[in-house]
Design a protein around this motif. Structure first.
Motif, PDB file in Angstrom:
ATOM      1  N   ALA A  25      36.889  35.717  47.950  1.00 47.22           N
ATOM      2  CA  ALA A  25      37.565  36.568  46.568  1.00 47.22           C
ATOM      3  C   ALA A  25      37.742  35.954  45.254  1.00 47.22           C
ATOM      4  O   ALA A  25      37.937  36.057  44.491  1.00 47.22           O
ATOM      5  CB  ALA A  25      39.523  37.215  47.614  1.00 47.22           C
ATOM      6  N   TRP A  28      35.667  36.197  42.711  1.00 43.04           N
ATOM      7  CA  TRP A  28      35.397  37.373  41.454  1.00 43.04           C
ATOM      8  C   TRP A  28      37.083  36.819  40.655  1.00 43.04           C
ATOM      9  O   TRP A  28      37.739  36.326  41.293  1.00 43.04           O
ATOM     10  CB  TRP A  28      35.611  38.306  42.329  1.00 43.04           C
ATOM     11  CG  TRP A  28      34.670  38.386  43.515  1.00 43.04           C
ATOM     12  CD1 TRP A  28      34.288  37.517  44.398  1.00 43.04           C
ATOM     13  CD2 TRP A  28      33.322  39.057  42.996  1.00 43.04           C
ATOM     14  NE1 TRP A  28      32.551  38.340  44.697  1.00 43.04           N
ATOM     15  CE2 TRP A  28      31.804  38.848  44.132  1.00 43.04           C
ATOM     16  CE3 TRP A  28      32.962  40.121  42.028  1.00 43.04           C
ATOM     17  CZ2 TRP A  28      31.172  39.408  43.838  1.00 43.04           C
ATOM     18  CZ3 TRP A  28      31.754  40.295  41.888  1.00 43.04           C
ATOM     19  CH2 TRP A  28      30.438  40.319  42.624  1.00 43.04           C
ATOM     20  N   PHE A  30      39.127  40.221  38.907  1.00 43.36           N
ATOM     21  CA  PHE A  30      39.055  42.020  39.127  1.00 43.36           C
ATOM     22  C   PHE A  30      40.197  42.037  37.803  1.00 43.36           C
ATOM     23  O   PHE A  30      41.170  41.824  37.760  1.00 43.36           O
ATOM     24  CB  PHE A  30      39.409  42.226  40.576  1.00 43.36           C
ATOM     25  CG  PHE A  30      39.453  41.417  42.017  1.00 43.36           C
ATOM     26  CD1 PHE A  30      38.477  42.372  41.990  1.00 43.36           C
ATOM     27  CD2 PHE A  30      39.745  40.657  42.262  1.00 43.36           C
ATOM     28  CE1 PHE A  30      37.527  41.397  43.649  1.00 43.36           C
ATOM     29  CE2 PHE A  30      38.615  39.262  43.382  1.00 43.36           C
ATOM     30  CZ  PHE A  30      37.883  40.610  43.443  1.00 43.36           C
ATOM     31  N   VAL A  33      43.130  45.785  41.075  1.00 43.01           N
ATOM     32  CA  VAL A  33      42.992  46.177  42.227  1.00 43.01           C
ATOM     33  C   VAL A  33      44.100  47.220  42.804  1.00 43.01           C
ATOM     34  O   VAL A  33      45.246  47.035  42.523  1.00 43.01           O
ATOM     35  CB  VAL A  33      43.816  44.055  42.692  1.00 43.01           C
ATOM     36  CG1 VAL A  33      43.980  44.425  44.449  1.00 43.01           C
ATOM     37  CG2 VAL A  33      42.882  43.000  42.416  1.00 43.01           C
ATOM     38  N   LEU A  35      46.503  47.607  45.842  1.00 37.50           N
ATOM     39  CA  LEU A  35      46.915  47.363  47.506  1.00 37.50           C
ATOM     40  C   LEU A  35      47.638  48.291  47.659  1.00 37.50           C
ATOM     41  O   LEU A  35      48.611  48.845  46.971  1.00 37.50           O
ATOM     42  CB  LEU A  35      47.741  46.061  46.690  1.00 37.50           C
ATOM     43  CG  LEU A  35      46.998  44.914  46.417  1.00 37.50           C
ATOM     44  CD1 LEU A  35      48.506  44.038  45.964  1.00 37.50           C
ATOM     45  CD2 LEU A  35      45.843  44.977  46.991  1.00 37.50           C
ATOM     46  N   GLN A  56      46.018  39.412  50.335  1.00 37.01           N
ATOM     47  CA  GLN A  56      46.589  39.930  48.763  1.00 37.01           C
ATOM     48  C   GLN A  56      46.804  38.824  48.091  1.00 37.01           C
ATOM     49  O   GLN A  56      46.659  39.651  47.086  1.00 37.01           O
ATOM     50  CB  GLN A  56      47.679  41.347  49.367  1.00 37.01           C
ATOM     51  CG  GLN A  56      47.101  42.329  50.374  1.00 37.01           C
ATOM     52  CD  GLN A  56      48.595  43.082  50.786  1.00 37.01           C
ATOM     53  OE1 GLN A  56      49.313  43.100  50.773  1.00 37.01           O
ATOM     54  NE2 GLN A  56      47.974  44.840  50.775  1.00 37.01           N
ATOM     55  N   LEU A  59      44.206  37.798  45.998  1.00 34.46           N
ATOM     56  CA  LEU A  59      43.341  39.182  45.055  1.00 34.46           C
ATOM     57  C   LEU A  59      44.558  39.232  43.986  1.00 34.46           C
ATOM     58  O   LEU A  59      43.669  39.728  42.956  1.00 34.46           O
ATOM     59  CB  LEU A  59      43.354  40.473  45.998  1.00 34.46           C
ATOM     60  CG  LEU A  59      42.636  40.815  47.057  1.00 34.46           C
ATOM     61  CD1 LEU A  59      42.584  42.002  47.731  1.00 34.46           C
ATOM     62  CD2 LEU A  59      40.635  40.380  47.110  1.00 34.46           C
ATOM     63  N   ILE A  60      45.926  39.202  44.054  1.00 34.79           N
ATOM     64  CA  ILE A  60      46.451  39.485  43.846  1.00 34.79           C
ATOM     65  C   ILE A  60      46.310  38.438  41.951  1.00 34.79           C
ATOM     66  O   ILE A  60      45.951  38.690  40.675  1.00 34.79           O
ATOM     67  CB  ILE A  60      48.276  39.350  43.400  1.00 34.79           C
ATOM     68  CG1 ILE A  60      48.723  40.430  43.998  1.00 34.79           C
ATOM     69  CG2 ILE A  60      48.776  38.473  42.570  1.00 34.79           C
ATOM     70  CD1 ILE A  60      50.050  40.577  45.306  1.00 34.79           C
ATOM     71  N   GLN A  62      43.266  36.878  41.615  1.00 37.10           N
ATOM     72  CA  GLN A  62      42.461  37.026  40.836  1.00 37.10           C
ATOM     73  C   GLN A  62      42.321  38.018  39.447  1.00 37.10           C
ATOM     74  O   GLN A  62      41.219  38.490  39.721  1.00 37.10           O
ATOM     75  CB  GLN A  62      41.460  37.135  41.895  1.00 37.10           C
ATOM     76  CG  GLN A  62      41.050  36.065  42.688  1.00 37.10           C
ATOM     77  CD  GLN A  62      41.066  33.964  41.942  1.00 37.10           C
ATOM     78  OE1 GLN A  62      41.786  33.840  41.430  1.00 37.10           O
ATOM     79  NE2 GLN A  62      40.014  34.660  41.184  1.00 37.10           N
ATOM     80  N   ALA A  63      43.602  39.009  39.275  1.00 35.20           N
ATOM     81  CA  ALA A  63      43.432  40.299  39.085  1.00 35.20           C
ATOM     82  C   ALA A  63      44.732  40.282  37.928  1.00 35.20           C
ATOM     83  O   ALA A  63      44.862  39.469  37.832  1.00 35.20           O
ATOM     84  CB  ALA A  63      44.130  41.014  39.817  1.00 35.20           C
ATOM     85  N   VAL A  66      47.345  45.219  39.233  1.00 39.39           N
ATOM     86  CA  VAL A  66      46.852  45.554  39.894  1.00 39.39           C
ATOM     87  C   VAL A  66      48.334  46.706  40.814  1.00 39.39           C
ATOM     88  O   VAL A  66      49.381  47.050  39.722  1.00 39.39           O
ATOM     89  CB  VAL A  66      48.261  44.488  41.062  1.00 39.39           C
ATOM     90  CG1 VAL A  66      47.871  44.755  42.240  1.00 39.39           C
ATOM     91  CG2 VAL A  66      47.419  42.979  40.832  1.00 39.39           C
TER      92      VAL A  66
END
Length: 108
Positions: A25, A28, A30, A33, A35, A56, A59-60, A62-63, A66
């Motif tokens: 992740a 990347w 994003f 995202v 969630l 999570q 991911l946050i 990288q985003a 959200v």
């Protein structure tokens, strides 16, 4: 086109977890995202278990944006794992009415 990251598949939540998933992740960026959450309150978003929250959070980070999707039954629910406070990066999608959210102090 579908791209998948590595990791251990958690079937009950259709989620990839573990160190391999976090490493993948981080490669990347994003635009958006989505969630799920086990709870949400004015203080922030709550997760079901530490490993889910750790992923999570990756991911946050990288985003750009959200979207948190949470059922009204999770309004005001603060589970054992705090995920993150609300920021301008987050948007809430819920079936909780504005009146229900106001009663619980959730103005997001």
């Amino acid at each position: 086109e579908v791209h998948l990251i590595g990791g251990r598949f958690l079937q009950r939540q259709s989620l990839l977890l573990g160190p391999a998933a976090r490493r993948s992740a981080r490669l990347w960026k994003f635009d958006l995202v989505f969630l799920g959450a086990e709870g949400f309150s004015q203080g922030g978003i709550w997760a079901s278990e530490p490993e889910v929250a750790t992923f999570q959070k990756t991911l946050i980070a990288q985003a750009k944006r959200v979207v948190v999707c949470a059922h009204a039954a999770k309004l005001g629910r603060e589970t054992g794992v705090f995920l993150t406070p609300w920021t301008a990066k987050f948007q809430l999608v819920t079936d909780a009415s504005p009146a229900q959210r106001a009663r619980r102090g959730v103005t997001v």
